[in-house]
Motif scaffolding. Structure first.
Motif, PDB file in Angstrom:
ATOM      1  N   LEU A 101      -1.906 -65.320  11.587  1.00 34.47           N
ATOM      2  CA  LEU A 101      -3.550 -64.801  11.916  1.00 34.47           C
ATOM      3  C   LEU A 101      -3.730 -64.065  13.316  1.00 34.47           C
ATOM      4  O   LEU A 101      -5.129 -63.280  12.853  1.00 34.47           O
ATOM      5  N   LYS A 102      -3.284 -64.303  14.154  1.00 24.95           N
ATOM      6  CA  LYS A 102      -3.805 -63.922  15.324  1.00 24.95           C
ATOM      7  C   LYS A 102      -3.878 -62.549  15.144  1.00 24.95           C
ATOM      8  O   LYS A 102      -4.102 -61.487  15.499  1.00 24.95           O
ATOM      9  N   ASN A 103      -2.544 -62.244  14.812  1.00 28.92           N
ATOM     10  CA  ASN A 103      -2.048 -60.411  14.412  1.00 28.92           C
ATOM     11  C   ASN A 103      -2.696 -60.250  13.701  1.00 28.92           C
ATOM     12  O   ASN A 103      -3.023 -58.763  13.604  1.00 28.92           O
ATOM     13  N   GLN A 104      -2.725 -60.368  12.345  1.00 33.24           N
ATOM     14  CA  GLN A 104      -4.226 -60.210  11.109  1.00 33.24           C
ATOM     15  C   GLN A 104      -5.374 -59.894  11.780  1.00 33.24           C
ATOM     16  O   GLN A 104      -5.518 -58.706  11.585  1.00 33.24           O
ATOM     17  N   LEU A 105      -6.098 -60.670  13.266  1.00 31.62           N
ATOM     18  CA  LEU A 105      -6.968 -60.279  13.426  1.00 31.62           C
ATOM     19  C   LEU A 105      -6.612 -59.238  14.373  1.00 31.62           C
ATOM     20  O   LEU A 105      -7.843 -58.600  14.921  1.00 31.62           O
TER      21      LEU A 105
ATOM     22  N   ARG B 105     -11.982 -62.492   6.220  1.00 26.13           N
ATOM     23  CA  ARG B 105     -10.663 -61.890   5.901  1.00 26.13           C
ATOM     24  C   ARG B 105      -9.148 -62.325   6.228  1.00 26.13           C
ATOM     25  O   ARG B 105      -8.480 -61.481   6.054  1.00 26.13           O
ATOM     26  N   LEU B 106      -9.845 -62.973   6.881  1.00 29.81           N
ATOM     27  CA  LEU B 106      -8.204 -63.356   7.666  1.00 29.81           C
ATOM     28  C   LEU B 106      -7.527 -64.812   6.422  1.00 29.81           C
ATOM     29  O   LEU B 106      -6.634 -65.065   6.964  1.00 29.81           O
ATOM     30  N   GLY B 107      -8.694 -64.827   5.358  1.00 28.03           N
ATOM     31  CA  GLY B 107      -7.940 -66.634   4.289  1.00 28.03           C
ATOM     32  C   GLY B 107      -8.231 -67.433   5.017  1.00 28.03           C
ATOM     33  O   GLY B 107      -7.108 -68.229   4.188  1.00 28.03           O
TER      34      GLY B 107
ATOM     35  N   ASN C  48      -5.174 -56.681  14.169  1.00 28.52           N
ATOM     36  CA  ASN C  48      -4.903 -54.799  13.236  1.00 28.52           C
ATOM     37  C   ASN C  48      -6.409 -55.276  12.512  1.00 28.52           C
ATOM     38  O   ASN C  48      -6.801 -54.453  12.841  1.00 28.52           O
ATOM     39  N   LEU C  49      -7.164 -56.294  12.728  1.00 24.33           N
ATOM     40  CA  LEU C  49      -8.306 -56.126  12.005  1.00 24.33           C
ATOM     41  C   LEU C  49      -9.334 -55.480  13.090  1.00 24.33           C
ATOM     42  O   LEU C  49     -10.427 -54.677  12.793  1.00 24.33           O
ATOM     43  N   LEU C  50      -9.015 -56.047  14.895  1.00 20.62           N
ATOM     44  CA  LEU C  50      -9.716 -55.891  15.504  1.00 20.62           C
ATOM     45  C   LEU C  50      -9.170 -53.946  15.500  1.00 20.62           C
ATOM     46  O   LEU C  50     -10.001 -53.003  16.014  1.00 20.62           O
ATOM     47  N   ASP C  51      -7.374 -53.550  15.670  1.00 21.48           N
ATOM     48  CA  ASP C  51      -7.517 -52.388  16.662  1.00 21.48           C
ATOM     49  C   ASP C  51      -7.546 -51.627  15.018  1.00 21.48           C
ATOM     50  O   ASP C  51      -7.688 -50.388  15.862  1.00 21.48           O
TER      51      ASP C  51
END
Length: 200
Positions: A91-95, A118-120, A97-100
């Motif tokens: 989830l941290k990696n997804q977040l 968005r993170l599901g 990605n969403l930010l960067d």
């Protein structure tokens, strides 16, 4: 000067709380028994006033004491959340990605619920991810990304063609007041002072 260990300050605060609870219990018993509660009631007020003053003093002189309580409460809050380490990292990696990559912080209506979607995952889990991996709450994280990009835009604007308020809107802020407050909190200078320093 010898520094009092943090646990002593914390123990004293807990001691105040326990003493107050006991006095309040006695007050309740006397009240139900229809016995004069004047002295006990006054004791409550004195204890409460003393505790408020003591906590205020501790917050001023030893802020780490209350920070310790905050960290402990966060640990207890998330202790039984059910997130495994691997899922937490996912989830941290997804977040990130969403930010960067997607730069969702630019959306001025972004909130914790929409981020969780968005993170599901759930709102609670999204909050946990932000707190544990970034050491911030949702708004602090979003605003830190906004301010970082705003600084990059202002620095790259060598011709000074952009108004500061336009930059604020571009990175996701809804108004100049919030932008200025967040900018100064992170950089200890206002956006105007930052720009002035760049080209002085």
């Amino acid at each position: 000067q010898v520094q009092t260990p943090l646990y002593v300050w914390q123990r004293n605060i807990v001691g105040f709380q326990i003493l107050y609870a006991l006095v309040y219990l006695v007050y309740g018993i006397l009240l139900m028994a229809d016995i004069n509660t004047g002295p006990v009631f006054n004791s409550q007020l004195i204890l409460m006033s003393g505790m408020v003053l003591y906590v205020a003093y501790v917050a001023y002189s030893q802020p780490k004491v209350l920070m310790g309580f905050h960290l402990e409460s966060n640990y207890l809050k998330y202790k039984n959340s059910g997130l495994t380490n691997s899922y937490s990292l996912e989830l941290k990696n997804q977040l990130v990605n969403l930010l960067d990559e997607e730069k969702i912080y630019r959306e001025n209506d972004i909130n914790l619920d929409s981020l969780a979607d968005r993170l599901g995952t759930t709102r609670h889990s999204a909050s946990q991810i932000i707190n544990e991996h970034f050491g911030q709450n949702f708004f602090e994280l979003i605003n830190s990304y906004r301010i970082k990009e705003a600084m990059e835009i202002l620095k790259a604007d060598t011709e000074r063609e952009k108004n500061i308020i336009d930059v604020a809107y571009e990175v996701g802020f809804n108004n100049k007041v919030t932008f200025n407050k967040s900018f100064k909190k992170i950089n200890e200078v206002t956006p105007s002072q930052y720009v002035k320093a760049l080209y002085s």
